[in-house]
Scaffold this active site. Structure first.
Site, PDB file in Angstrom:
ATOM      1  N   GLY A  84       0.805  -1.210   0.000  1.00 14.98           N
ATOM      2  CA  GLY A  84       0.000   0.000   0.000  1.00 14.98           C
ATOM      3  C   GLY A  84       0.839   1.261   0.000  1.00 14.98           C
ATOM      4  CB  CYS A 140      -4.978   4.447  -0.299  1.00 14.52           C
ATOM      5  SG  CYS A 140      -5.409   3.608   1.247  1.00 14.52           S
TER       6      CYS A 140
END
Length: 240
Positions: free
Chosen positions: A88, A184
């Site tokens: 991520g 993100c």
């Protein structure tokens, strides 16, 4: 349908460590030590639930460009920074956000990583549904979203078949601080929380119980609560 006592007793056991508010770096040291014990077979699976002081983390594949303030300015504002082994991009942690890390032996599980991500998302979906919030998955970005706003993030690390890291759910954090990153790695995305969606404050301690129950149901494990001191003792005993 409520499971019978016999069914519960036959489920594999996993430790449930409630770590409270713990600095990110301290939690990662403990998690790595527990993962080594799990790999050696001297510890059962362990589920760690915690909160962190304000902290920005950057995953292995993340871009520093998604951190919108210089590190010196983050520090001035009392926000810690840490590189993370998880996948991520940039994430933000703060009190009021529940973080669940699963230290589990996946060597005998089918589907390994993709299935594990799906199961963690299901845990979050069940927790949110318990509060009357209907969230959704995005296939391109593991995590949970409500009306296009992120309410839960997922990032994992797998080493020698043992998982680490996991799930973060916004229960009742200060959402204004999330603007220090592109959530993100997605510019312009905003965060939401259980409290915002419900329109009132939500007790984190209550959410912990519901989160643990959702995890036990999805992963079909019998959770045994243990203290942070107990986990530290397991590590200390192993190093003697």
């Amino acid at each position: 349908m409520r499971m019978s006592t016999v069914g519960i007793e036959q489920m594999p056991r996993a430790l449930l460590g409630r770590l409270g508010l713990i600095p990110y770096d301290q939690a990662m040291v403990l998690e790595e030590e527990l993962r080594q014990l799990r790999y050696e077979g001297s510890l059962p699976d362990a589920v760690l639930i915690m909160e962190h002081p304000p902290t920005v983390t950057l995953g292995r594949f993340g871009s520093p460009d998604h951190i919108l303030l210089p590190l010196a300015e983050l520090a001035r504002q009392g926000i810690a920074f840490a590189h993370s082994k998880r996948g991520g991009d940039a994430t933000f942690h703060a009190p009021g956000q529940l973080v669940l890390h699963a230290v589990m032996d996946l060597r005998r599980r089918e589907g390994i990583l993709r299935g594990f991500v799906t199961d963690l998302e299901e845990v979050a979906l069940r927790l949110l549904a318990d509060y009357g919030i209907m969230a959704e998955r995005w296939s391109e970005h593991p995590g949970l979203w409500v009306g296009g706003q992120q309410i839960g993030a997922i990032g994992l690390h797998l080493s020698h078949g043992i998982s680490a890291h996991g799930l973060a759910i916004n229960v009742d954090p200060d959402l204004t601080s999330f603007g220090v990153i592109n959530l993100c790695g997605l510019p312009g995305q905003e965060a939401t929380s259980i409290a915002r969606e419900l329109g009132h404050h939500v007790h984190v301690k209550q959410a912990i119980c519901r989160l643990a129950e959702a995890f036990a149901g999805v992963f079909r494990v019998r959770l045994t609560p243990v203290s942070r001191a107990y986990l530290n003792g397991c590590v200390a005993e192993a190093t003697v």
